[in-house]
Design a protein around this motif. Structure first.
Motif, PDB file in Angstrom:
ATOM      1  N   LYS A 151    -124.498 148.432  49.635  1.00 21.88           N
ATOM      2  CA  LYS A 151    -123.155 148.146  49.669  1.00 21.88           C
ATOM      3  C   LYS A 151    -122.312 146.872  49.051  1.00 21.88           C
ATOM      4  CE  LYS A 151    -119.651 147.089  53.190  1.00 21.88           C
ATOM      5  NZ  LYS A 151    -118.579 148.439  53.240  1.00 21.88           N
ATOM      6  N   HIS A 152    -123.606 146.818  47.590  1.00 21.17           N
ATOM      7  CA  HIS A 152    -123.429 145.906  46.697  1.00 21.17           C
ATOM      8  C   HIS A 152    -123.167 146.658  45.681  1.00 21.17           C
ATOM      9  CE1 HIS A 152    -124.464 142.374  49.374  1.00 21.17           C
ATOM     10  NE2 HIS A 152    -125.568 142.727  49.773  1.00 21.17           N
ATOM     11  N   PHE A 153    -123.269 147.691  45.668  1.00 18.63           N
ATOM     12  CA  PHE A 153    -123.234 149.000  44.351  1.00 18.63           C
ATOM     13  C   PHE A 153    -121.329 149.472  44.485  1.00 18.63           C
ATOM     14  CE2 PHE A 153    -127.403 147.901  44.176  1.00 18.63           C
ATOM     15  CZ  PHE A 153    -127.610 148.114  42.961  1.00 18.63           C
ATOM     16  N   SER A 154    -120.843 149.784  43.184  1.00 19.92           N
ATOM     17  CA  SER A 154    -119.563 149.863  43.436  1.00 19.92           C
ATOM     18  C   SER A 154    -119.692 150.693  42.757  1.00 19.92           C
ATOM     19  CB  SER A 154    -119.273 148.862  42.878  1.00 19.92           C
ATOM     20  OG  SER A 154    -117.883 149.555  41.864  1.00 19.92           O
ATOM     21  N   VAL A 155    -119.315 152.357  43.304  1.00 20.28           N
ATOM     22  CA  VAL A 155    -119.643 153.401  42.727  1.00 20.28           C
ATOM     23  C   VAL A 155    -118.696 153.179  41.442  1.00 20.28           C
ATOM     24  CG1 VAL A 155    -118.559 156.039  42.760  1.00 20.28           C
ATOM     25  CG2 VAL A 155    -119.868 154.669  44.368  1.00 20.28           C
ATOM     26  N   ASN A 156    -117.504 152.814  41.093  1.00 19.12           N
ATOM     27  CA  ASN A 156    -116.645 152.691  40.135  1.00 19.12           C
ATOM     28  C   ASN A 156    -117.703 152.079  38.555  1.00 19.12           C
ATOM     29  OD1 ASN A 156    -115.159 152.164  42.879  1.00 19.12           O
ATOM     30  ND2 ASN A 156    -113.891 152.093  41.849  1.00 19.12           N
ATOM     31  N   MET A 157    -118.553 150.968  39.047  1.00 19.33           N
ATOM     32  CA  MET A 157    -119.295 150.013  38.163  1.00 19.33           C
ATOM     33  C   MET A 157    -120.196 151.354  37.796  1.00 19.33           C
ATOM     34  SD  MET A 157    -122.294 149.283  37.574  1.00 19.33           S
ATOM     35  CE  MET A 157    -122.827 148.577  39.897  1.00 19.33           C
ATOM     36  N   MET A 158    -121.185 151.844  39.252  1.00 15.30           N
ATOM     37  CA  MET A 158    -121.840 152.769  38.751  1.00 15.30           C
ATOM     38  C   MET A 158    -121.673 153.970  37.450  1.00 15.30           C
ATOM     39  SD  MET A 158    -123.837 152.912  42.045  1.00 15.30           S
ATOM     40  CE  MET A 158    -125.028 153.933  41.445  1.00 15.30           C
ATOM     41  N   ILE A 159    -120.598 154.633  37.515  1.00 17.77           N
ATOM     42  CA  ILE A 159    -120.256 155.550  37.092  1.00 17.77           C
ATOM     43  C   ILE A 159    -119.624 155.402  35.849  1.00 17.77           C
ATOM     44  CG2 ILE A 159    -119.527 157.028  39.288  1.00 17.77           C
ATOM     45  CD1 ILE A 159    -116.658 156.521  38.435  1.00 17.77           C
ATOM     46  N   GLN A 160    -119.791 154.302  35.320  1.00 22.55           N
ATOM     47  CA  GLN A 160    -119.004 153.765  34.103  1.00 22.55           C
ATOM     48  C   GLN A 160    -120.678 153.355  32.604  1.00 22.55           C
ATOM     49  OE1 GLN A 160    -115.735 152.209  32.915  1.00 22.55           O
ATOM     50  NE2 GLN A 160    -115.625 153.557  34.826  1.00 22.55           N
ATOM     51  N   LYS A 161    -121.834 153.281  33.573  1.00 19.89           N
ATOM     52  CA  LYS A 161    -122.957 153.861  32.799  1.00 19.89           C
ATOM     53  C   LYS A 161    -122.902 154.237  32.038  1.00 19.89           C
ATOM     54  CE  LYS A 161    -127.900 152.877  34.446  1.00 19.89           C
ATOM     55  NZ  LYS A 161    -128.574 154.303  33.324  1.00 19.89           N
ATOM     56  N   ASP A 162    -123.328 154.813  31.155  1.00 16.98           N
ATOM     57  CA  ASP A 162    -123.353 155.709  29.903  1.00 16.98           C
ATOM     58  C   ASP A 162    -123.542 157.247  30.358  1.00 16.98           C
ATOM     59  OD1 ASP A 162    -121.815 154.062  27.889  1.00 16.98           O
ATOM     60  OD2 ASP A 162    -122.908 153.465  27.020  1.00 16.98           O
ATOM     61  N   SER A 163    -125.257 157.040  30.567  1.00 17.14           N
ATOM     62  CA  SER A 163    -125.976 157.915  31.072  1.00 17.14           C
ATOM     63  C   SER A 163    -124.927 159.478  32.280  1.00 17.14           C
ATOM     64  CB  SER A 163    -127.517 157.581  31.770  1.00 17.14           C
ATOM     65  OG  SER A 163    -127.237 156.726  32.365  1.00 17.14           O
ATOM     66  N   VAL A 164    -124.473 157.893  33.267  1.00 15.87           N
ATOM     67  CA  VAL A 164    -123.653 159.211  34.463  1.00 15.87           C
ATOM     68  C   VAL A 164    -122.662 159.397  33.765  1.00 15.87           C
ATOM     69  CG1 VAL A 164    -122.786 158.376  36.481  1.00 15.87           C
ATOM     70  CG2 VAL A 164    -125.162 157.498  35.658  1.00 15.87           C
ATOM     71  N   ARG A 165    -121.841 158.799  32.968  1.00 11.38           N
ATOM     72  CA  ARG A 165    -120.688 159.239  32.041  1.00 11.38           C
ATOM     73  C   ARG A 165    -120.367 160.287  31.837  1.00 11.38           C
ATOM     74  NH1 ARG A 165    -118.418 154.845  28.898  1.00 11.38           N
ATOM     75  NH2 ARG A 165    -119.452 155.875  27.638  1.00 11.38           N
ATOM     76  N   ASP A 166    -121.799 160.565  30.827  1.00  9.66           N
ATOM     77  CA  ASP A 166    -122.180 161.350  29.614  1.00  9.66           C
ATOM     78  C   ASP A 166    -121.776 162.848  30.652  1.00  9.66           C
ATOM     79  OD1 ASP A 166    -121.996 160.136  27.805  1.00  9.66           O
ATOM     80  OD2 ASP A 166    -123.714 160.115  27.059  1.00  9.66           O
ATOM     81  N   ARG A 167    -122.682 162.468  31.856  1.00 12.01           N
ATOM     82  CA  ARG A 167    -123.363 163.465  32.852  1.00 12.01           C
ATOM     83  C   ARG A 167    -121.699 164.138  33.790  1.00 12.01           C
ATOM     84  NH1 ARG A 167    -128.993 163.484  33.835  1.00 12.01           N
ATOM     85  NH2 ARG A 167    -128.159 164.262  35.732  1.00 12.01           N
ATOM     86  N   LEU A 168    -120.875 163.195  34.110  1.00 12.75           N
ATOM     87  CA  LEU A 168    -119.925 163.694  34.443  1.00 12.75           C
ATOM     88  C   LEU A 168    -119.018 164.242  34.126  1.00 12.75           C
ATOM     89  CD1 LEU A 168    -119.074 160.515  36.221  1.00 12.75           C
ATOM     90  CD2 LEU A 168    -120.169 162.538  37.627  1.00 12.75           C
ATOM     91  N   HIS A 169    -118.827 164.249  32.173  1.00 13.10           N
ATOM     92  CA  HIS A 169    -118.150 165.005  31.780  1.00 13.10           C
ATOM     93  C   HIS A 169    -118.603 166.051  30.687  1.00 13.10           C
ATOM     94  CE1 HIS A 169    -115.250 161.501  32.673  1.00 13.10           C
ATOM     95  NE2 HIS A 169    -115.924 160.641  32.208  1.00 13.10           N
ATOM     96  N   GLU A 170    -120.097 165.948  31.469  1.00 15.18           N
ATOM     97  CA  GLU A 170    -120.362 167.274  30.493  1.00 15.18           C
ATOM     98  C   GLU A 170    -120.247 168.032  31.436  1.00 15.18           C
ATOM     99  OE1 GLU A 170    -122.223 169.447  27.828  1.00 15.18           O
ATOM    100  OE2 GLU A 170    -122.163 167.438  27.354  1.00 15.18           O
ATOM    101  N   ARG A 171    -119.536 169.560  31.850  1.00 17.26           N
ATOM    102  CA  ARG A 171    -120.059 170.326  32.601  1.00 17.26           C
ATOM    103  C   ARG A 171    -120.619 171.166  32.804  1.00 17.26           C
ATOM    104  NH1 ARG A 171    -114.612 174.296  31.692  1.00 17.26           N
ATOM    105  NH2 ARG A 171    -114.341 172.774  29.813  1.00 17.26           N
ATOM    106  N   GLU A 172    -121.704 170.825  31.598  1.00 16.84           N
ATOM    107  CA  GLU A 172    -122.831 171.975  31.957  1.00 16.84           C
ATOM    108  C   GLU A 172    -123.617 171.256  32.777  1.00 16.84           C
ATOM    109  OE1 GLU A 172    -123.571 175.510  29.982  1.00 16.84           O
ATOM    110  OE2 GLU A 172    -120.776 175.265  29.839  1.00 16.84           O
TER     111      GLU A 172
END
Length: 444
Positions: A151-172
């Motif tokens: 409840k204390h974690f915002s997904v909006n914040m979590m997907i900002q994290k570099d390691s997560v963001r790279d993986r989200l945009h990397e289609r492979e």
RNA sequence: GGGCGUGUACCCAAGUGGACAAAGGGGGCAGACUGUAAAUCUGCUGGCAUCGCCUUCGGGGGUUCGAAUCCCUCCGCGCCCA
């Protein structure tokens, strides 16, 4: 007189970034009456650690030297999940048995370093407490986590994290829910340790900054949610150590033969010692600060030595000795120096048998029949191939012609046969190719 | 599915019938110098052997006195079109 933690980190170049430095300084100011606890987590991804991992361990050592309490948290639980930080691809999940084995194999490393630090002269430093986050993470219920932590974690914040963001945009390579959740687990660790162990500081490598701050954040939110804290400052801090680099741009901690590990089964004390000894002039002062406990005036003196008398390599020798002693003990460090001296001078023929065997213990060896030394003896040409020092006869001839081969420290010019008179102590012949490649042959 | 390319030694890369064990560069190894460094210079870098021989240019087959080079076929990779 204990050291001042933050000052010590600063001049040693061990401080990369931290949360609210002024508040942290005040928080740590009085170790006598207000000792604090800090922790660093290590996820067991192998049966050993590499020298990169040594940096945060050194940080805990300094924390202890400053009169505070260090805690090592081994990621028996988080290691089952996999930290996406700095990884471009999803990890292979390890079995529980494997991770447990890794945890057991890594535990002595922390104990060794702290023992080495105590032996160096800081006898008052305590051993670190070593915990395993599997002990509490395994008991967590999914619903409980989602309600109390998630409840204390915002997904909006979590997907900002570099390691997560790279993986989200990397289609492979996408990211699984498992690894996405890693941050929550590490944050929970911090919260848990804050609650139960009074831990107020988490330290780690610079790639851990996001996870560390998330943990501090969780603590702050929980305090706000559940009341608690008498003063209004959330006493939770984060701190990271820098990534160690080499001036020449190469990767720190890697050699042609692979990574440098912190256990003798993977990197022998001799290889470890050699690694430090071969540090370049440009890096040696920085490494002395980070990987030894030598005081500032001694390091300043060595800095001058690098300038005025680089050929003596006193700084490298000191670094190699102290770094080896810290991890493997003083006796091993001395043995490494003795071995290095013998192997590089090539003067091994006069050593007593026991010393010789000890010095050559880490060198490749092979067994041969003593009978073949009778008569004409054994051709060095063939022996070079049998021992793997040369990969073909043509190459072996080349080495012999170039004068690259020594037998028992005596340089060989041209081809020759070896007979029983070449045996050292009745059963050994040591062959050396070039400066560094040795091979010990046993004859019986 | 169609079109055009491309595959050479540890890596990159020349070579388009004989002078090819195959240019050049990188890397690696050794020698000299040095500080077990860096830079530099020299040699070696398919194997066996004292002129020579044997195995290599994606795989297989063919043409030829002779093939890395030409032909057939299969496989891998790249780009464009569908």
């Amino acid at each position: 007189m204990p050291i001042d933690f933050l000052d010590e980190l600063q001049w040693r170049g061990l401080l990369h970034q931290c949360t609210d430095e002024q508040a942290l300084r005040a928080h740590l100011a009085d170790p006598q009456s207000n000792p604090r606890s800090a922790y660093t987590g290590f996820d067991p991804t192998a049966d050993s650690l590499t020298i990169g991992n040594l940096v945060p361990i050194m940080l805990l050592v300094h924390f202890a030297r400053a009169g505070h309490t260090p805690i090592v948290v081994m990621g028996g639980g988080t290691g089952l999940i996999g930290d996406p930080s700095g990884k471009s691809a999803e990890r292979q999940l390890q079995t529980e048995e494997t991770v447990r084995g890794f945890v057991d194999a890594q535990r002595p490393i922390y104990e060794n370093v702290f023992r080495g630090a105590a032996a160096y002269g800081d006898a008052q430093i305590p051993s670190p407490r070593i915990l395993n986050n599997l002990d509490w993470l395994a008991k967590l219920g999914f619903v409980e986590v989602l309600r109390d932590v998630g409840k204390h974690f915002s997904v909006n914040m979590m997907i900002q994290k570099d390691s997560v963001r790279d993986r989200l945009h990397e289609r492979e390579q996408g990211i699984s829910y498992t690894e996405f959740s890693y941050m929550i687990l590490q944050s929970y660790d911090f919260w848990r340790l804050y609650e139960h162990e009074g831990v107020t500081l988490q330290a780690g490598g610079s790639d851990q900054w996001g996870n560390i701050v998330a943990g501090a954040d969780l603590i702050r939110r929980n305090i706000a949610a559940f009341g608690a804290s008498e003063d209004h400052q959330p006493d939770a801090f984060g701190l990271t150590v820098p990534l160690v680099t080499k001036t020449d741009g190469g990767k720190f901690g890697k050699t042609e033969s692979g990574a440098i590990w912190l256990t003798a089964n993977r990197t022998s004390p001799y290889a470890y010692h050699q690694f430090w000894l071969n540090t370049s002039d440009d890096d040696v002062v920085r490494f002395l600060k980070i990987f030894t406990l030598l005081p500032k005036d001694e390091i300043d003196r060595l800095t001058d030595e690098v300038q005025t008398n680089p050929g003596a390599r006193e700084a490298q020798k000191t670094l190699a000795h102290h770094a080896t002693a810290l991890l493997h003990g003083e006796d091993e460090a001395v043995a490494c120096e003795r071995a290095a001296k013998a192997l590089f001078s090539g003067e091994i023929a006069d050593l007593p048998e026991a010393t010789l065997r000890a010095v050559l213990a880490e060198v490749p060896s092979s067994d041969h029949s003593v009978a073949s030394l009778e008569g004409d003896g054994v051709a060095t040409l063939d022996l070079l191939i049998e021992t793997g020092l040369a990969s073909s006869k043509r190459q072996a001839r080349e080495f012999l012609a170039a004068g690259s081969i020594s037998i028992n420290g005596r340089k060989l010019d041209g081809e020759a046969n070896l007979g029983s008179s070449d045996l050292l102590h009745g059963s050994l012949i040591a062959i050396r190719r070039g400066k560094k490649a040795w091979h010990l042959t046993h004859w019986s």
